[in-house]
Write a protein that holds these residues in place. Structure first.
Motif, PDB file in Angstrom:
ATOM      1  N   GLU A  30       0.821  -1.213   0.000  1.00  0.00           N
ATOM      2  CA  GLU A  30       0.000   0.000   0.000  1.00  0.00           C
ATOM      3  C   GLU A  30       0.855   1.263   0.000  1.00  0.00           C
ATOM      4  O   GLU A  30       0.524   2.240  -0.669  1.00  0.00           O
ATOM      5  CB  GLU A  30      -0.936   0.001   1.225  1.00  0.00           C
ATOM      6  N   ASP A  31       1.938   1.248   0.760  1.00  0.00           N
ATOM      7  CA  ASP A  31       2.798   2.440   0.865  1.00  0.00           C
ATOM      8  C   ASP A  31       4.135   2.132   0.200  1.00  0.00           C
ATOM      9  O   ASP A  31       5.138   1.851   0.870  1.00  0.00           O
ATOM     10  CB  ASP A  31       2.979   2.813   2.336  1.00  0.00           C
ATOM     11  N   LEU A  32       4.150   2.178  -1.110  1.00  0.00           N
ATOM     12  CA  LEU A  32       5.341   1.794  -1.864  1.00  0.00           C
ATOM     13  C   LEU A  32       6.502   2.764  -1.637  1.00  0.00           C
ATOM     14  O   LEU A  32       7.662   2.351  -1.625  1.00  0.00           O
ATOM     15  CB  LEU A  32       5.007   1.697  -3.351  1.00  0.00           C
ATOM     16  N   ASP A  33       6.216   4.040  -1.453  1.00  0.00           N
ATOM     17  CA  ASP A  33       7.289   5.014  -1.220  1.00  0.00           C
ATOM     18  C   ASP A  33       8.051   4.685   0.063  1.00  0.00           C
ATOM     19  O   ASP A  33       9.287   4.742   0.095  1.00  0.00           O
ATOM     20  CB  ASP A  33       6.713   6.424  -1.129  1.00  0.00           C
ATOM     21  N   PHE A  34       7.299   4.344   1.122  1.00  0.00           N
ATOM     22  CA  PHE A  34       7.941   4.001   2.393  1.00  0.00           C
ATOM     23  C   PHE A  34       8.787   2.741   2.250  1.00  0.00           C
ATOM     24  O   PHE A  34       9.935   2.683   2.718  1.00  0.00           O
ATOM     25  CB  PHE A  34       6.874   3.795   3.472  1.00  0.00           C
ATOM     26  N   VAL A  35       8.243   1.723   1.599  1.00  0.00           N
ATOM     27  CA  VAL A  35       8.984   0.470   1.431  1.00  0.00           C
ATOM     28  C   VAL A  35      10.228   0.700   0.584  1.00  0.00           C
ATOM     29  O   VAL A  35      11.309   0.173   0.887  1.00  0.00           O
ATOM     30  CB  VAL A  35       8.094  -0.609   0.793  1.00  0.00           C
ATOM     31  N   THR A  36      10.111   1.501  -0.472  1.00  0.00           N
ATOM     32  CA  THR A  36      11.267   1.798  -1.327  1.00  0.00           C
ATOM     33  C   THR A  36      12.369   2.481  -0.531  1.00  0.00           C
ATOM     34  O   THR A  36      13.555   2.144  -0.661  1.00  0.00           O
ATOM     35  CB  THR A  36      10.839   2.698  -2.505  1.00  0.00           C
ATOM     36  N   GLN A  62       7.618  -3.003  -7.417  1.00  0.00           N
ATOM     37  CA  GLN A  62       7.336  -1.870  -8.296  1.00  0.00           C
ATOM     38  C   GLN A  62       6.800  -2.307  -9.660  1.00  0.00           C
ATOM     39  O   GLN A  62       6.689  -1.498 -10.572  1.00  0.00           O
ATOM     40  CB  GLN A  62       8.607  -1.038  -8.481  1.00  0.00           C
ATOM     41  N   SER A  63       6.493  -3.611  -9.779  1.00  0.00           N
ATOM     42  CA  SER A  63       5.918  -4.185 -11.014  1.00  0.00           C
ATOM     43  C   SER A  63       6.846  -4.051 -12.206  1.00  0.00           C
ATOM     44  O   SER A  63       6.403  -3.905 -13.348  1.00  0.00           O
ATOM     45  CB  SER A  63       4.571  -3.526 -11.317  1.00  0.00           C
ATOM     46  N   LYS A  64       8.144  -4.106 -11.962  1.00  0.00           N
ATOM     47  CA  LYS A  64       9.121  -4.069 -13.048  1.00  0.00           C
ATOM     48  C   LYS A  64       9.423  -5.495 -13.529  1.00  0.00           C
ATOM     49  O   LYS A  64       9.155  -6.474 -12.844  1.00  0.00           O
ATOM     50  CB  LYS A  64      10.417  -3.404 -12.579  1.00  0.00           C
ATOM     51  N   THR A  65      10.004  -5.595 -14.699  1.00  0.00           N
ATOM     52  CA  THR A  65      10.367  -6.886 -15.287  1.00  0.00           C
ATOM     53  C   THR A  65      11.567  -7.482 -14.563  1.00  0.00           C
ATOM     54  O   THR A  65      12.474  -6.752 -14.141  1.00  0.00           O
ATOM     55  CB  THR A  65      10.700  -6.710 -16.783  1.00  0.00           C
ATOM     56  N   ARG A  66      11.590  -8.806 -14.447  1.00  0.00           N
ATOM     57  CA  ARG A  66      12.741  -9.496 -13.853  1.00  0.00           C
ATOM     58  C   ARG A  66      14.020  -9.132 -14.599  1.00  0.00           C
ATOM     59  O   ARG A  66      14.031  -9.035 -15.828  1.00  0.00           O
ATOM     60  CB  ARG A  66      12.557 -11.013 -13.946  1.00  0.00           C
ATOM     61  N   SER A  67      15.097  -8.983 -13.852  1.00  0.00           N
ATOM     62  CA  SER A  67      16.383  -8.676 -14.475  1.00  0.00           C
ATOM     63  C   SER A  67      17.048  -9.911 -15.063  1.00  0.00           C
ATOM     64  O   SER A  67      17.936  -9.805 -15.917  1.00  0.00           O
ATOM     65  CB  SER A  67      17.328  -8.038 -13.441  1.00  0.00           C
ATOM     66  N   LEU A  68      16.633 -11.099 -14.621  1.00  0.00           N
ATOM     67  CA  LEU A  68      17.180 -12.365 -15.111  1.00  0.00           C
ATOM     68  C   LEU A  68      16.022 -13.307 -15.420  1.00  0.00           C
ATOM     69  O   LEU A  68      15.014 -13.314 -14.714  1.00  0.00           O
ATOM     70  CB  LEU A  68      18.097 -13.003 -14.061  1.00  0.00           C
ATOM     71  N   PRO A  69      16.138 -14.129 -16.450  1.00  0.00           N
ATOM     72  CA  PRO A  69      15.032 -15.025 -16.811  1.00  0.00           C
ATOM     73  C   PRO A  69      14.779 -16.092 -15.756  1.00  0.00           C
ATOM     74  O   PRO A  69      15.696 -16.522 -15.052  1.00  0.00           O
ATOM     75  CB  PRO A  69      15.497 -15.642 -18.130  1.00  0.00           C
ATOM     76  N   CYS A  70      13.530 -16.518 -15.655  1.00  0.00           N
ATOM     77  CA  CYS A  70      13.125 -17.521 -14.675  1.00  0.00           C
ATOM     78  C   CYS A  70      13.449 -18.922 -15.187  1.00  0.00           C
ATOM     79  O   CYS A  70      13.166 -19.252 -16.342  1.00  0.00           O
ATOM     80  CB  CYS A  70      11.626 -17.391 -14.394  1.00  0.00           C
ATOM     81  N   GLY A  71      14.011 -19.749 -14.316  1.00  0.00           N
ATOM     82  CA  GLY A  71      14.366 -21.118 -14.699  1.00  0.00           C
ATOM     83  C   GLY A  71      13.460 -22.169 -14.097  1.00  0.00           C
ATOM     84  O   GLY A  71      13.842 -23.340 -14.017  1.00  0.00           O
ATOM     85  N   ALA A  72      12.246 -21.775 -13.681  1.00  0.00           N
ATOM     86  CA  ALA A  72      11.316 -22.743 -13.109  1.00  0.00           C
ATOM     87  C   ALA A  72      11.023 -23.850 -14.111  1.00  0.00           C
ATOM     88  O   ALA A  72      10.902 -23.608 -15.310  1.00  0.00           O
ATOM     89  CB  ALA A  72      10.020 -22.052 -12.705  1.00  0.00           C
ATOM     90  N   ALA A  73      10.912 -25.072 -13.606  1.00  0.00           N
ATOM     91  CA  ALA A  73      10.649 -26.286 -14.391  1.00  0.00           C
ATOM     92  C   ALA A  73      11.871 -26.738 -15.180  1.00  0.00           C
ATOM     93  O   ALA A  73      11.808 -27.739 -15.898  1.00  0.00           O
ATOM     94  CB  ALA A  73       9.452 -26.120 -15.322  1.00  0.00           C
ATOM     95  N   ASN A  74      12.972 -26.016 -15.049  1.00  0.00           N
ATOM     96  CA  ASN A  74      14.246 -26.437 -15.623  1.00  0.00           C
ATOM     97  C   ASN A  74      15.324 -26.540 -14.545  1.00  0.00           C
ATOM     98  O   ASN A  74      15.901 -27.601 -14.336  1.00  0.00           O
ATOM     99  CB  ASN A  74      14.693 -25.463 -16.717  1.00  0.00           C
ATOM    100  N   ASP A  75      15.567 -25.416 -13.875  1.00  0.00           N
ATOM    101  CA  ASP A  75      16.580 -25.384 -12.815  1.00  0.00           C
ATOM    102  C   ASP A  75      15.989 -25.714 -11.450  1.00  0.00           C
ATOM    103  O   ASP A  75      16.716 -26.108 -10.540  1.00  0.00           O
ATOM    104  CB  ASP A  75      17.221 -23.995 -12.744  1.00  0.00           C
ATOM    105  N   THR A  76      14.678 -25.510 -11.310  1.00  0.00           N
ATOM    106  CA  THR A  76      14.012 -25.710 -10.021  1.00  0.00           C
ATOM    107  C   THR A  76      12.647 -26.343 -10.229  1.00  0.00           C
ATOM    108  O   THR A  76      12.058 -26.250 -11.315  1.00  0.00           O
ATOM    109  CB  THR A  76      13.800 -24.369  -9.293  1.00  0.00           C
ATOM    110  N   PHE A  77      12.149 -26.980  -9.170  1.00  0.00           N
ATOM    111  CA  PHE A  77      10.777 -27.488  -9.172  1.00  0.00           C
ATOM    112  C   PHE A  77      10.314 -27.680  -7.740  1.00  0.00           C
ATOM    113  O   PHE A  77      11.111 -27.603  -6.792  1.00  0.00           O
ATOM    114  CB  PHE A  77      10.665 -28.808  -9.956  1.00  0.00           C
TER     115      PHE A  77
END
Length: 331
Positions: free
Chosen positions: A183-189, A228-243
């Motif tokens: 709710e208070d994104l400025d404070f959390v940031t 902040q609803s930004k895009t991941r900086s690195l691709p997700c490896g779910a179902a390949n590197d992790t499960f």
């Protein structure tokens, strides 16, 4: 690969950011140690989680099964059942333990809904330290409710020479939530920026712990980006590197999807058959097209290892910026 074994959806906590406790698995439906033993060996890390895994009466049997399958077996717990985790540590002193805390005593107990929960968690940590368990620490789910305690809890962990892991709220089937929101994104940031700076300028005594703090700064940048609803900086490896393995025997891609992305069921098939099957390929396609931009340790750390030059450059550049008295850019 890395794997998280969700041993149960039963939980003695009443966390505000997770409704697992409202949707417990039935004891009679939960996978047995024999089913869990069908998991392959050689994992880089296996995490025993829940719910609260210490509610399983056969938790020691589960630990015994998984301990032989990995060089790093981690138990995630709220720390309430001190005697049970201590008994496990006596038999398996090389385990990793992360005890969940959401702030200092009053706030923690309010957010997690456990009376004297902080006291139980701290007692668990102290007894594990007394046993000589090496890899123990706190973990925290950061939100606007507890961001004000973030630095204090980190300094407590650092002063006790403990690890300090962090996450943030997510909405998914695993948490039985779709209304978690900062709710208070400025404070959390503001609080996150102070925390990231503290990690990059870590005052820990041991070099190994300093270096881990530096790279945790990058992990927490990813958490802030997620908030902040930004895009991941690195691709997700779910179902390949992790499960994940859920309490019902389902092999899942991850715990961040809106509904369980099931690759197969370990009660019905062998792991290799599931992992290399057609349904697994379907799930991997879903992961490739997923736009949730989750940032959880389970997928973030393997992604960092695969492209380690990216966090190394980020850490190096931003440590230099801080040393020169410049502001820390959060991107």
């Amino acid at each position: 690969m890395e794997c998280a074994v969700i041993t149960t959806y039963r939980c003695n906590a009443r966390c505000q950011m997770c409704n697992t406790w409202k949707n417990p698995s039935g004891i009679e439906d939960e996978i047995t140690p024999e089913i869990i033993d069908k998991l392959p060996s050689g994992h880089k890390r296996l995490n025993i989680t829940g719910g609260e895994p210490l509610l399983r009466k056969d938790i020691e049997d589960i630990v015994a099964v998984l301990h032989k399958k990995t060089s790093r077996l981690e138990i995630s717990t709220n720390g309430y059942f001190t005697e049970r985790i201590v008994n496990i540590a006596k038999k398996f002193p090389d385990i990793t333990v992360r005890v969940s805390l959401e702030g200092l005593p009053k706030l923690n107990d309010d957010v997690r809904g456990i009376r004297n929960g902080f006291d139980h968690a701290l007692r668990t940590i102290l007894q594990l330290k007394d046993l000589g368990v090496k890899d123990i620490g706190f973990s925290m789910v950061i939100s606007d409710r507890n961001a004000g305690d973030l630095l204090d809890l980190y300094h407590l962990a650092a002063g006790m020479d403990l690890e300090f892991a962090s996450a943030t709220m997510h909405n998914s089937f695993y948490f039985f939530k779709n209304d978690n929101k900062i709710e208070d994104l400025d404070f959390v940031t503001e609080q996150m920026k102070k925390f990231i700076e503290a990690l990059l300028t870590s005052k820990r005594k041991r070099l190994r712990m300093k270096i881990k703090d530096w790279f945790r700064a990058y992990i927490n940048l990813g958490l802030l980006n997620h908030m902040q609803s930004k895009t991941r900086s690195l691709p997700c490896g779910a179902a390949n590197d992790t499960f994940f393995l859920d309490p019902y025997g389902n092999i899942l891609a991850c715990n961040g999807s809106d509904e369980p992305w099931i690759m197969g069921n370990l009660k019905e098939s062998d792991f290799d058959e599931i992992w290399n099957g057609e349904q697994a390929q379907v799930i991997r396609e879903r992961v490739c097209n997923c736009d949730k931009n989750c940032w959880m340790t389970g997928t973030a750390v393997p992604a960092m290892r695969k492209k380690i030059h990216i966090p190394i450059l980020w850490v190096t550049n931003n440590k230099l910026r801080l040393a020169l008295g410049k502001d820390l850019p959060l991107d």
